[in-house]
Design an enzyme around this catalytic site. Sequence first.
Site, PDB file in Angstrom:
ATOM      1  CD1 TRP A 248      -2.754   1.606   0.434  1.00  0.00           C
ATOM      2  CD2 TRP A 248      -1.774   2.214   2.350  1.00  0.00           C
ATOM      3  NE1 TRP A 248      -3.347   2.779   0.839  1.00  0.00           N
ATOM      4  CE2 TRP A 248      -2.765   3.172   2.018  1.00  0.00           C
ATOM      5  CE3 TRP A 248      -1.027   2.396   3.517  1.00  0.00           C
ATOM      6  CZ2 TRP A 248      -3.019   4.290   2.817  1.00  0.00           C
ATOM      7  CZ3 TRP A 248      -1.289   3.503   4.315  1.00  0.00           C
ATOM      8  CH2 TRP A 248      -2.279   4.435   3.968  1.00  0.00           C
TER       9      TRP A 248
ATOM     10  CG  ASP B 281       5.638   1.205  25.197  1.00  0.00           C
ATOM     11  OD1 ASP B 281       5.987   1.205  26.391  1.00  0.00           O
ATOM     12  OD2 ASP B 281       6.012   2.074  24.375  1.00  0.00           O
TER      13      ASP B 281
ATOM     14  CD  GLU C 228       4.323   2.252  29.521  1.00  0.00           C
ATOM     15  OE1 GLU C 228       5.400   2.573  30.052  1.00  0.00           O
ATOM     16  OE2 GLU C 228       4.010   2.617  28.375  1.00  0.00           O
TER      17      GLU C 228
END
Length: 650
Positions: free
Chosen positions: A46, A312, A367
């Site tokens: 893409w 994260d 987190e």
Amino acid sequence: LNIYRVLHKQLSLLEEAEAGFDQFTRSYRSFGAHRQPDNSLVFKEWAPAAEALFLTGDFNGWDKFSHPYKKKEFGKWELHIPPKEDKSPAVAHNSKLKVVVHTKEGERLYRISPWATYVTKVNTSVVYDWVFWDPPQPYMHKHPRPRKPRSLRIYESHVGIASPEGKIASYSNFTHNVLPRIKDLGYNCIQLMAIMEHAYYASFGYQVTSFFAASSRYGTPDELKELIDVAHSMGIIVLLDVVHSHASKNTEDGLNQFDGSDSCFFHGGQRGEHPLWDSRLFNYSSWEVLRFLLSNLRWWMEEYRFDGFRFDGITSMLYHHHGVGTGFSGDYSEYFGLQVDEDSLVYLMLANHILHTVYEDCITIAEDVSGMPTLCRPVQEGGCGFDYRLAMAIPDKWIQILKEFKDEDWDMGNIVHTLTNRRYGENCIAYAESHDQALVGDKSLAFWLMDKEMYTNMSTLIPMNPIIDRGIQLHKMIRLLTHGLGGEGYLNFMGNEFGHPEWLDFPRVGNNESYHYARRQFNLVDMDHLRYCQLYAFDRDMNRTEDKYGWLAAPPAFVSTKHEGDKVIAFERANVIFIFNFHPTNSYSSYRVGVGPSGKYKIKLDSDEIQYGGHGRLDHNTEFFTESVPFNDRSNSMQVQNIQIQKMRL
């Protein structure tokens, strides 16, 4: 309500997309490079801003024009390469490849496919190479996934530093030398960091360049699959530390400017730049970005058989301000307003919905330092859908106490408040320290407690001096108190269970590319004359005791005592009574403790045992009987004998 409407719209579109939801979220099967049953090859990318795409590599002598992609709808490009005359694939396993991108401005760019599953770098090179990974006999998993644990005890790990030697350790080293230790310690979950390929080793894996590639610096994809398979055979689940909050700015071997524009996978302009991390920010409203990221999650679940993810940088995703220069007091206006990035929030809800729908036992951990409400409530309730969040205030509190307060000034109420300050019904992972506290610029708890004394006074052949005695006792007590009171799961960073000395620092220009601090000295545990094995033994037995009684899976604890003068904390959870004496000088020959269930109690874990580096002052044959004497809001109580001082005043 608006966010929920957007989520339902996305889900409806997914159901209608192409061949439906399943194919869309498994686009890794069609994008990138794939060998067909007849050994022909299909390459799909893409690149909406590109003028033309070509494939070059070992297979065509690096001819830049012989293999053009065909332009399709919506910025997609495809290339079909038939097999050779002998019916073998035209591109051999381990061949190097590049995508050549011609831009509308006339530039010629050399790129790695965003969907590349294996990238490598020779020592003399700065840039990674795309390597076509198509082994004739790929690794086949032998063991089923373990069921989701009742209590989650996480061993946070980094494969590259998992060796006493000053080098980058391997997947195989982790499989054969570290997994048995984790099993022995009683952890039932491993959280693997720095697996998604990252060009800069010192980034700790948080500047990802190739999202579908397992880091080649530790070995091959098959060796990572074996690591996970062996962990499963031990009954240990494995989580991936996944980074979907941002991406490296690298262009030649990263996602950045893949098609020559600054907005292929990311927001264009300032919104696509992180103000502190010097990295790119995804455009979560883009259909193709959703395809890429959702497929990425399913790739790691299905190809490598990970059991879930630790997401994260969630705080950066949730807010337009990315948490930069912003404090969070808990006021709801901080969480529900125009500062919230709805596109990111809907992506996280979508990701959790898909993962928990397709994989029954999948575990997701957020987190997030902000304390976003409902982050760990089901999507069906309007929550974000995570199973757990990290209790990030707890390690900061312990470091603050050790840095700023004398022993006699420790505030029992404040400690208890920090350990219990979480929203009911939203599960937390408690930890006394993680990799963040071990990094250069900070120190592990053991090093804060004992510092340079660890170099010369950890021998069992000499008496403990006051610093070592205090440090060893507090190291155990801090970890057990956090384990018992702080959450519904527990995390430990590798090596910290035995009081790993010093800090963690990756090779970089600032330390002359040294690996001295980028290692874990497991050899210290194996030396019986050093006290590290005593801390290791306590951590092991703490986990094994939890496995027996299951306090992490129990409702929150009832804290009956947090006495400032006596420096005593007592609480009850899962029919286990926890008693801590943090007083620097006082022991108590008899101490009344409130108890819920009546009956007989015995000592099951004692930090003062000699095998744990304690002084052996308690008689484990003693039986404690409750009395029908209400005390501290409990219907029963008992007199506990010999609550000994556990640390020395400095």
